[in-house]
Scaffold this active site. Structure first.
Site, short mmCIF file in Angstrom:
data_model
loop_
_atom_site.label_atom_id
_atom_site.label_comp_id
_atom_site.label_asym_id
_atom_site.label_seq_id
_atom_site.Cartn_x
_atom_site.Cartn_y
_atom_site.Cartn_z
N THR A 161 0.82 -1.21 0.00
CA THR A 161 0.00 0.00 0.00
C THR A 161 0.85 1.26 0.00
O THR A 161 1.87 1.35 0.69
CB THR A 161 -0.92 0.00 1.23
OG1 THR A 161 -1.70 -1.19 1.23
CG2 THR A 161 -1.85 1.21 1.22
N GLY A 200 2.10 -2.99 8.16
CA GLY A 200 2.40 -3.35 9.53
C GLY A 200 3.81 -3.90 9.65
O GLY A 200 4.36 -4.45 8.69
N GLU A 443 -6.06 -5.06 3.47
CA GLU A 443 -6.00 -6.19 2.54
C GLU A 443 -7.11 -6.10 1.49
O GLU A 443 -7.63 -7.11 1.04
CB GLU A 443 -6.09 -7.54 3.28
CG GLU A 443 -5.19 -7.69 4.47
CD GLU A 443 -3.73 -7.37 4.18
OE1 GLU A 443 -3.34 -7.36 3.00
OE2 GLU A 443 -2.99 -7.09 5.14
#
Length: 685
Positions: A161, A200, A443
């Protein structure tokens, strides 16, 4: 010390005052459990995927509870920075335990992390970094990268992303330009919007990352491919040359996870740092494309498949809390003059929480089925067979969207069903909500996920192939599939027949696909729009069609799991009731779609409602045993309202006394702010 003594004395006084009330609440749950006729252990095995996995999970729970590092009883009192520090401490301890005990099985580690119930900074290392290398690396690349990854000598993130680009993978800007003279790729983020954003583990944990970037060689853009990049030094953890990396800042939840950003300034990596199992770049820059375009989506498909179970267990925790609290909370009377009624006896409360109990079971069993399908597909792909990939990609996208929506909305409804106490962090419900609602956008944003499923449905519908040639999940889209304009149901009891319910869901899904396809065609034929514009014109209808299809898939998976698993007669009857409850609740909540074209008449909708209300009463009698079957230990559930003993008011009071704000009898804010105000305006009373 004096304050602590005072508090302990107060607790003793409080204990005597609350003893009678506490015994009443505890007696309510005791009575609920003593009256059960279900085999709870058998249901637990069903939820876990078998007796072996139940025993495995319990062994890991015992290990976690023995280790003080894994405690979470003070979680709700931590600041963001304290939460991150605690999560990192747990991450390191988790890695040490896995290494010391030789826990290298993926299932065991998944259970371990699920039990910890913590957003560990290393989750993406095992959840996406390693699976990407396993799925898309060559034999040599796996031999190089997997051993240090499994030993935690390196920790990886998955950087897809970007600041200006999320779900639309094709829109990513980060470049990987191949230099044949040095046989290196030059990774570069050419604009602010190309900055990697949200991954993350990336912020302050990762030493490496799988970076998704546009492969450019010989002046040609070949689209998005995965590259392994070292982000930080293995000596002192400082960022590598050309890498700017950090944390994106406070979020709505996920306080223990260091979601990060990363900018790359012409960072060079060796040619073999591109994962080349399916796509290759030769030393002189010649590109070889993969056998199937969507092969690079393998990691995302695995994550989306696993999310169904992940969210199912989150919803289950919320349902456990809501049902147990509803069984001990007494309020009002159904009949005037009687003792206060257990909230769970009110039909309105049953309608809120019991269909969510059915949904939790449905999602758990659907998740098990989806993961099994993924592993079968992965084995087929390893053997060069990619036939199952299109359906799995489409199904996993849609199921990700619907399951995360069902779970997130269900968790919030559980919080609301607990009244004012549900707003307290002590209930555990706000923590569950803020940490799982993000699943609706990570996601893959859910609307985009539905539209990916819709494109697959559109393609099959337009082909009109015979039903028997299509995968079973989409056989209803076959050109020869019988279209029933009216349901033949004429009694309420018929609405518990799984064949009746499954056919209703198939007919609904086919009608919704037909409506969307018709609007798509009309936009082209009558408005003269091109295909992209026409698709956008019909996109709301396509989202509805995808939701209907995925709703059917969940019901079908639930039904197949229940009817193919050997259960004792009473458990079988209860699971059939929950299957019907899930289906009927879906009909009533979407009655417009089921009654479209007259398939279900207003009278039949009323019959469906009558049967659902009957099932609410039936399931109510075993509700506590059913939530007990999820087998969440009190320390893992971490909820004053959901404690197994039902002594909710004692737990709430003692939790409040432990709050850091109550450590002093007179808080510091009195001297800092309040004292001057009160003394300057001192009233003469």
């Amino acid at each position: 010390r004096d304050l602590i003594s005072d508090l302990l004395s107060e607790i003793c006084v409080f204990d005597s005052c609350m003893a009678a009330a506490a015994s009443k609440e505890m007696e309510d749950l005791r009575r609920e459990r003593e009256g059960t006729s279900l085999n709870k252990e058998e249901l637990t095995n069903l939820i876990d995927g078998g007796e072996y996995f139940t025993q495995l999970r319990r062994r890991i729970v015992d290990q976690v509870l023995k280790d003080p590092v894994f405690r979470c009883d003070d979680r709700y009192f931590l600041s963001n920075e304290e939460a991150f520090d605690r999560a990192m401490e747990k991450s390191v301890r988790y890695m040490q335990v896995c290494r010391d005990l030789g826990i290298d099985d993926g299932v065991e580690r998944s259970f371990f992390k699920a039990i910890l119930n913590e957003e560990l900074p290393i989750n993406l290392h095992e959840g996406m970094f390693i699976p990407t290398i396993e799925g898309q690396g060559t034999t040599a690349q796996k031999e190089k990268w997997l051993p240090p990854s499994h030993k935690y000598q390196i920790i990886g993130a998955y950087a897809q992303t970007e600041l200006g680009h999320g779900t639309n993978v094709r829109g990513l800007e980060t470049e990987a330009v191949y230099d044949p003279e040095t046989q290196e790729f030059i990774l570069h983020t050419p604009s602010l919007t190309a900055t990697k954003w949200w991954p993350g583990t990336l912020g302050h944990t990762a030493t490496h990352a799988v970076v998704l970037a546009r492969l450019i060689t010989r002046g040609q853009d070949h689209g998005i491919h995965p590259f392994i990049l070292q982000v930080r030094s293995l000596e002192d953890h400082t960022p590598m040359k050309g890498v700017t990396v950090g944390d994106i800042g406070p979020k709505f939840g996920y306080f223990g996870m260091d979601n990060g950003f990363m900018k790359l300034d012409h960072v060079r990596i060796p040619r073999d740092h591109m994962l080349m199992k399916y796509s290759q770049v030769s030393p002189d820059g010649v590109y070889s494309k993969p056998p199937v375009e969507k092969i690079s989506y393998g990691t995302m498909v695995q994550i989306r498949s696993g999310l169904v179970i992940f969210l199912a267990r989150a919803l289950a925790k919320a349902v456990v809390i809501a049902v147990r609290y509803s069984a001990v909370r007494r309020q009002g009377q159904i009949n005037p003059g009687e003792p206060e009624t257990q909230v769970l006896n009110y039909q309105t409360q049953q309608y809120k929480v019991l269909p969510l109990l059915a949904t939790a079971f449905a999602l758990v069993l659907t998740g098990q089925h989806t993961l099994k399908t993924f592993f079968i597909c992965r084995q087929e792909m390893a053997e060069g067979n990619f036939d199952s990939l299109p359906e799995l990609h489409a199904t996993s996208a849609g199921l990700k969207a619907l399951s995360t929506t069902m779970a997130s909305q269900g968790i919030e409804l559980c919080r609301l069903s607990c009244g004012g106490h549900g707003y307290s962090l002590a209930s555990g419900l706000p923590y569950i909500y803020v940490n799982y609602v993000s699943s609706m956008t990570y996601e893959g944003e859910n609307t985009v996920m539905y539209l990916q499923t819709a494109r697959y449905l559109s393609k099959l519908y337009s082909q009109g192939a015979p039903s028997k040639t299509l995968p079973s999940n989409v056989a209803y889209l076959g050109g020869d599939y019988p279209v029933h304009h009216r349901s033949t149901v004429h009694t309420a009891q018929q609405f518990s027949d799984p064949h009746v319910l499954l056919e209703a869901y198939r007919q609904r899904a086919r009608r919704m696909v037909t409506i969307a396809a018709r609007r798509y065609q009309q936009a082209q034929q009558e408005k003269g729009l091109g295909q992209p514009e026409a698709w956008n014109e019909a996109s709301v209808d396509w989202v509805c069609a995808a939701k209907a299809h995925c709703h059917y898939i969940i019901l079908k998976s639930f039904h197949e799991a229940v009817f193919t698993t050997e259960l004792c007669p009473l458990n079988q009857a209860m699971m059939k009731a929950l299957t019907a409850m899930f289906a009927l609740h879906g009909i009533l909540e979407n009655c417009g779609e089921f009654s479209h074209g007259g398939y279900l008449t207003p009278k039949q909708i009323e019959l469906a409602k009558e049967q659902l209300y009957s099932l609410l009463s039936f399931v109510r009698q075993e509700a506590v045993t059913l939530v007990d079957a999820f087998d969440f230990h009190d320390a893992i559930l971490n909820s004053a309202l959901g404690m197994y003993d039902g002594d909710v008011y004692r737990h709430l009071y003692e939790w409040a006394l432990r709050a850091p704000r109550n450590k002093k009898e007179v808080h510091d804010v009195y001297q800092k702010h309040l004292r001057e105000l009160l003394h300057s305006t001192k009233a003469k009373l």
